[in-house]
Design a protein around this motif. Sequence first.
Motif, PDB file in Angstrom:
ATOM      1  N   SER A  43     -22.203   4.841  13.837  1.00  0.00           N
ATOM      2  CA  SER A  43     -21.561   3.595  13.416  1.00  0.00           C
ATOM      3  C   SER A  43     -20.647   3.083  14.521  1.00  0.00           C
ATOM      4  O   SER A  43     -20.195   3.842  15.388  1.00  0.00           O
ATOM      5  CB  SER A  43     -20.739   3.823  12.143  1.00  0.00           C
ATOM      6  OG  SER A  43     -19.702   4.762  12.379  1.00  0.00           O
ATOM      7  N   THR A  45     -17.265   0.583  14.581  1.00  0.00           N
ATOM      8  CA  THR A  45     -16.271  -0.179  13.823  1.00  0.00           C
ATOM      9  C   THR A  45     -15.043  -0.391  14.700  1.00  0.00           C
ATOM     10  O   THR A  45     -14.972   0.093  15.835  1.00  0.00           O
ATOM     11  CB  THR A  45     -15.850   0.583  12.549  1.00  0.00           C
ATOM     12  OG1 THR A  45     -15.059   1.725  12.937  1.00  0.00           O
ATOM     13  CG2 THR A  45     -17.057   1.068  11.745  1.00  0.00           C
ATOM     14  N   LEU A 150     -23.626   4.272   4.882  1.00  0.00           N
ATOM     15  CA  LEU A 150     -22.250   4.030   4.431  1.00  0.00           C
ATOM     16  C   LEU A 150     -21.345   5.198   4.801  1.00  0.00           C
ATOM     17  O   LEU A 150     -20.168   5.006   5.122  1.00  0.00           O
ATOM     18  CB  LEU A 150     -22.215   3.793   2.920  1.00  0.00           C
ATOM     19  CG  LEU A 150     -22.835   2.481   2.426  1.00  0.00           C
ATOM     20  CD1 LEU A 150     -22.870   2.450   0.903  1.00  0.00           C
ATOM     21  CD2 LEU A 150     -22.069   1.282   2.959  1.00  0.00           C
ATOM     22  N   ILE A 153     -20.465   4.808   8.488  1.00  0.00           N
ATOM     23  CA  ILE A 153     -19.585   3.655   8.722  1.00  0.00           C
ATOM     24  C   ILE A 153     -18.206   3.858   8.112  1.00  0.00           C
ATOM     25  O   ILE A 153     -17.182   3.565   8.734  1.00  0.00           O
ATOM     26  CB  ILE A 153     -20.226   2.377   8.145  1.00  0.00           C
ATOM     27  CG1 ILE A 153     -21.500   2.031   8.912  1.00  0.00           C
ATOM     28  CG2 ILE A 153     -19.248   1.199   8.183  1.00  0.00           C
ATOM     29  CD1 ILE A 153     -22.388   1.024   8.198  1.00  0.00           C
ATOM     30  N   LEU A 154     -18.181   4.399   6.899  1.00  0.00           N
ATOM     31  CA  LEU A 154     -16.946   4.355   6.113  1.00  0.00           C
ATOM     32  C   LEU A 154     -16.214   5.683   5.988  1.00  0.00           C
ATOM     33  O   LEU A 154     -14.989   5.695   5.851  1.00  0.00           O
ATOM     34  CB  LEU A 154     -17.244   3.822   4.708  1.00  0.00           C
ATOM     35  CG  LEU A 154     -17.802   2.401   4.624  1.00  0.00           C
ATOM     36  CD1 LEU A 154     -18.228   2.087   3.202  1.00  0.00           C
ATOM     37  CD2 LEU A 154     -16.759   1.399   5.091  1.00  0.00           C
ATOM     38  N   LYS A 187     -11.953  -2.163   7.349  1.00  0.00           N
ATOM     39  CA  LYS A 187     -12.469  -1.232   6.347  1.00  0.00           C
ATOM     40  C   LYS A 187     -11.472  -0.112   6.028  1.00  0.00           C
ATOM     41  O   LYS A 187     -11.432   0.384   4.908  1.00  0.00           O
ATOM     42  CB  LYS A 187     -13.814  -0.680   6.811  1.00  0.00           C
ATOM     43  CG  LYS A 187     -14.887  -1.776   6.819  1.00  0.00           C
ATOM     44  CD  LYS A 187     -16.192  -1.310   7.366  1.00  0.00           C
ATOM     45  CE  LYS A 187     -17.234  -2.432   7.298  1.00  0.00           C
ATOM     46  NZ  LYS A 187     -16.825  -3.632   8.066  1.00  0.00           N
ATOM     47  N   ILE A 332     -20.803  -4.881   1.134  1.00  0.00           N
ATOM     48  CA  ILE A 332     -21.034  -4.580   2.539  1.00  0.00           C
ATOM     49  C   ILE A 332     -22.528  -4.722   2.871  1.00  0.00           C
ATOM     50  O   ILE A 332     -23.392  -4.281   2.116  1.00  0.00           O
ATOM     51  CB  ILE A 332     -20.522  -3.166   2.901  1.00  0.00           C
ATOM     52  CG1 ILE A 332     -20.629  -2.923   4.405  1.00  0.00           C
ATOM     53  CG2 ILE A 332     -21.242  -2.090   2.127  1.00  0.00           C
ATOM     54  CD1 ILE A 332     -19.890  -1.676   4.865  1.00  0.00           C
ATOM     55  N   ILE A 334     -25.360  -3.870   5.696  1.00  0.00           N
ATOM     56  CA  ILE A 334     -25.621  -3.016   6.855  1.00  0.00           C
ATOM     57  C   ILE A 334     -26.417  -3.793   7.906  1.00  0.00           C
ATOM     58  O   ILE A 334     -27.450  -4.393   7.610  1.00  0.00           O
ATOM     59  CB  ILE A 334     -26.420  -1.753   6.460  1.00  0.00           C
ATOM     60  CG1 ILE A 334     -25.710  -0.995   5.326  1.00  0.00           C
ATOM     61  CG2 ILE A 334     -26.618  -0.849   7.672  1.00  0.00           C
ATOM     62  CD1 ILE A 334     -24.350  -0.483   5.687  1.00  0.00           C
ATOM     63  N   HIS A 359     -19.749  -6.909   7.179  1.00  0.00           N
ATOM     64  CA  HIS A 359     -20.846  -6.163   7.799  1.00  0.00           C
ATOM     65  C   HIS A 359     -20.441  -4.722   8.104  1.00  0.00           C
ATOM     66  O   HIS A 359     -19.296  -4.449   8.438  1.00  0.00           O
ATOM     67  CB  HIS A 359     -21.280  -6.820   9.108  1.00  0.00           C
ATOM     68  CG  HIS A 359     -21.968  -8.138   8.922  1.00  0.00           C
ATOM     69  ND1 HIS A 359     -22.303  -8.969   9.977  1.00  0.00           N
ATOM     70  CD2 HIS A 359     -22.391  -8.779   7.800  1.00  0.00           C
ATOM     71  CE1 HIS A 359     -22.887 -10.050   9.502  1.00  0.00           C
ATOM     72  NE2 HIS A 359     -22.947  -9.958   8.208  1.00  0.00           N
ATOM     73  N   GLY A 360     -21.412  -3.823   8.016  1.00  0.00           N
ATOM     74  CA  GLY A 360     -21.269  -2.462   8.508  1.00  0.00           C
ATOM     75  C   GLY A 360     -22.310  -2.262   9.583  1.00  0.00           C
ATOM     76  O   GLY A 360     -23.494  -2.553   9.375  1.00  0.00           O
ATOM     77  N   ASN A 361     -21.898  -1.789  10.765  1.00  0.00           N
ATOM     78  CA  ASN A 361     -22.765  -1.785  11.931  1.00  0.00           C
ATOM     79  C   ASN A 361     -23.221  -0.383  12.306  1.00  0.00           C
ATOM     80  O   ASN A 361     -22.391   0.512  12.504  1.00  0.00           O
ATOM     81  CB  ASN A 361     -22.048  -2.423  13.123  1.00  0.00           C
ATOM     82  CG  ASN A 361     -21.609  -3.844  12.817  1.00  0.00           C
ATOM     83  OD1 ASN A 361     -22.433  -4.678  12.429  1.00  0.00           O
ATOM     84  ND2 ASN A 361     -20.326  -4.127  12.957  1.00  0.00           N
TER      85      ASN A 361
END
Length: 369
Positions: A43, A45, A150, A153-154, A187, A332, A334, A359-361
């Motif tokens: 990810s 961010t 997720l 990313i998170l 986030k 969110i 992706i 967005h989540g990249n």
Amino acid sequence: MSTIQALDFAVKQDQLHQTKFITKTYSGDLASNQVLFEIESFSLTSNNITYAVMGEKMNYWKFFPSQTGYGIIPAWGFAKVAHSSHPEVKVDQRFYGYYPMSTHLLVHVDKVGSMGFIDVGEHRKTLPTIYNYYTNVALDPANTPETEELIAILRPLFATSFLIDDFLAEKEFFHASQIILTSASSKTAQALACLLAHRKKQQKQDFHIIGLTGTRNVDFVKDLGHYDQVLSYDSFAELDADKKSVVVDFTGNHQTQFELQVHLSQNLAYNCLVGLVDWQNHRGKNPLPKRGELFFAPTHAEKRQKEWGLSGFHEKLGMAWQIFLEAIQSSILIKNYQGRDGLEKLYLDMLNGQIDPSHGNMVSLGKAL
């Protein structure tokens, strides 16, 4: 093993807009207890930008050494075992953890347990253990194919939010009646606001959760439903300066810090410095009236792991993660980027603050090289 061509994405440590791709070769047999990962995806961010900005000060450049003057930014993601000389780590097993923005990583395996292992490479021995642990995807109860992206990313951001929430609760929120989060669309801030809102409801806390954000993100942040009030940066004078306040600052913007400290004055009970989303403006001409306290998540994590035990820590983290996951899944989108061009463009956009908070990249450097 056969010769493998690998690729690193590196940035100039003192000129973060200057990037380069560095090739390297892995050849010959692995040493005892070594594993060569093939990195599948990671990810990207605003958290990674903080790693770069704080690379020297917080030792982030030490995790994955590169050419003199250049650094490889750490990222959270997934990799499979391409080659292994450790009897308990098998080829094709997949692991979640802290990787370089690269196609491959060579690690030195030790302390293999029920969930994964620790990299004890010489250059990582003095670095926080939380970053050196690799989790076997097949043995991770929190991992499902539907939530894997997720997680990358998170979950690293969420762990920081979980620890801040726990720290503030331990300190009884410094007896503040309002908790102010800057960069409220980020986030990490979203996760913290979600946990604070859940705690407020469950424990009948009476603090007010306030989000500060850019004008274009006000509606998005309001729609999240975690904040009691959302203000743009140019209207935060509406904050009630007569109320005792905690600030959790994810921007690193010097002028925002200055104005908040002046506005809240003696009612600023605690000023928690976390991120550097607005890293290009972290210096300013006005000296800050009251410096904040840098929150270093690994330190608080190690404290809680000693007090709760490692399994207890992960159990509490997992329960909180499910709360946030349910809250954010529908908000969110992706986005996937591939190869050199995809990674470089995304990185520079992120560095310049050109990001969509919805967005989540995810990046796969090994594809479309």
